[in-house]
Design a protein around this motif. Sequence first.
Motif, mmCIF file in Angstrom:
data_model
loop_
_atom_site.group_PDB
_atom_site.id
_atom_site.type_symbol
_atom_site.label_atom_id
_atom_site.label_comp_id
_atom_site.label_asym_id
_atom_site.label_seq_id
_atom_site.Cartn_x
_atom_site.Cartn_y
_atom_site.Cartn_z
ATOM 1 N N GLU A 93 0.822 -1.203 0.000
ATOM 2 C CA GLU A 93 0.000 0.000 0.000
ATOM 3 C C GLU A 93 0.861 1.260 0.000
ATOM 4 O O GLU A 93 1.801 1.378 0.772
ATOM 5 C CB GLU A 93 -0.934 0.008 1.207
ATOM 6 N N ARG A 94 0.505 2.167 -0.901
ATOM 7 C CA ARG A 94 1.204 3.450 -1.012
ATOM 8 C C ARG A 94 0.250 4.560 -0.612
ATOM 9 O O ARG A 94 -0.962 4.430 -0.810
ATOM 10 C CB ARG A 94 1.666 3.664 -2.454
ATOM 11 N N PRO A 95 0.761 5.659 -0.060
ATOM 12 C CA PRO A 95 -0.129 6.771 0.318
ATOM 13 C C PRO A 95 -0.661 7.457 -0.944
ATOM 14 O O PRO A 95 0.087 8.094 -1.678
ATOM 15 C CB PRO A 95 0.773 7.702 1.132
ATOM 16 N N ARG A 96 -1.931 7.278 -1.207
ATOM 17 C CA ARG A 96 -2.578 7.867 -2.379
ATOM 18 C C ARG A 96 -3.922 8.452 -1.960
ATOM 19 O O ARG A 96 -4.642 7.850 -1.155
ATOM 20 C CB ARG A 96 -2.841 6.815 -3.472
ATOM 21 N N VAL A 97 -4.272 9.597 -2.525
ATOM 22 C CA VAL A 97 -5.589 10.176 -2.282
ATOM 23 C C VAL A 97 -6.617 9.227 -2.883
ATOM 24 O O VAL A 97 -6.513 8.840 -4.045
ATOM 25 C CB VAL A 97 -5.703 11.587 -2.914
ATOM 26 N N GLY A 99 -6.998 6.141 -1.997
ATOM 27 C CA GLY A 99 -6.526 4.758 -1.899
ATOM 28 C C GLY A 99 -5.633 4.369 -3.064
ATOM 29 O O GLY A 99 -5.551 5.059 -4.077
ATOM 30 N N ASP A 100 -4.978 3.259 -2.918
ATOM 31 C CA ASP A 100 -4.047 2.758 -3.935
ATOM 32 C C ASP A 100 -4.724 1.638 -4.708
ATOM 33 O O ASP A 100 -4.916 0.542 -4.199
ATOM 34 C CB ASP A 100 -2.770 2.254 -3.263
ATOM 35 N N ARG A 103 -2.707 -1.703 -4.918
ATOM 36 C CA ARG A 103 -2.286 -2.364 -3.691
ATOM 37 C C ARG A 103 -2.538 -3.865 -3.794
ATOM 38 O O ARG A 103 -3.579 -4.309 -4.259
ATOM 39 C CB ARG A 103 -3.049 -1.810 -2.497
ATOM 40 N N HIS A 139 8.011 0.262 -1.511
ATOM 41 C CA HIS A 139 6.626 -0.218 -1.598
ATOM 42 C C HIS A 139 6.525 -1.520 -2.380
ATOM 43 O O HIS A 139 5.455 -1.860 -2.887
ATOM 44 C CB HIS A 139 5.730 0.854 -2.220
#
Length: 151
Positions: A93-97, A99-100, A103, A139
């Motif tokens: 999981e990567r920090p994304r507005v 959600g990712d 993932r 990641h």
Amino acid sequence: MSAPHSDNPVAGTSADDVQTVRRPLPLRPLCRTCGSENLARDAAARWDIAIQDWTITGLFDSTSCDDCGAESDDLAQWAPLQPGIGARVRILERPRVGGDRFRNREGTIVRTHFAGFYVRLDMTSRERTQKTELVETSHLEVLAPPYSCAG
């Protein structure tokens, strides 16, 4: 049958543990003295009449390094396998507005980039085209080392 050898940090994990604990696989042993991957351990093998082949029945504690000649019961230093071209990976999981969306998707590293690696994603049944995603190294979880024709 032989038991898993004790110096491997994930050996001997039961089926119940696999479901509840995320194992950091794969790992590689490195020499604590020189950093080499060329480590060896002696073992005992016995002829198994039932399967008509040699079976390892014991693994000795001492490990030796083929490069520097060091020998010890705790010579192996276990390190996670680093990503490289051809390695099978999973995107963490990567920090994304919002959600990712990639993932937990798996794929193969096809190219390096100064920011990470390009991963050719395995296609889902709903996709019509192959997707490639640039992913930062931190990641990525390596699932299998690059395929090698050697050996």
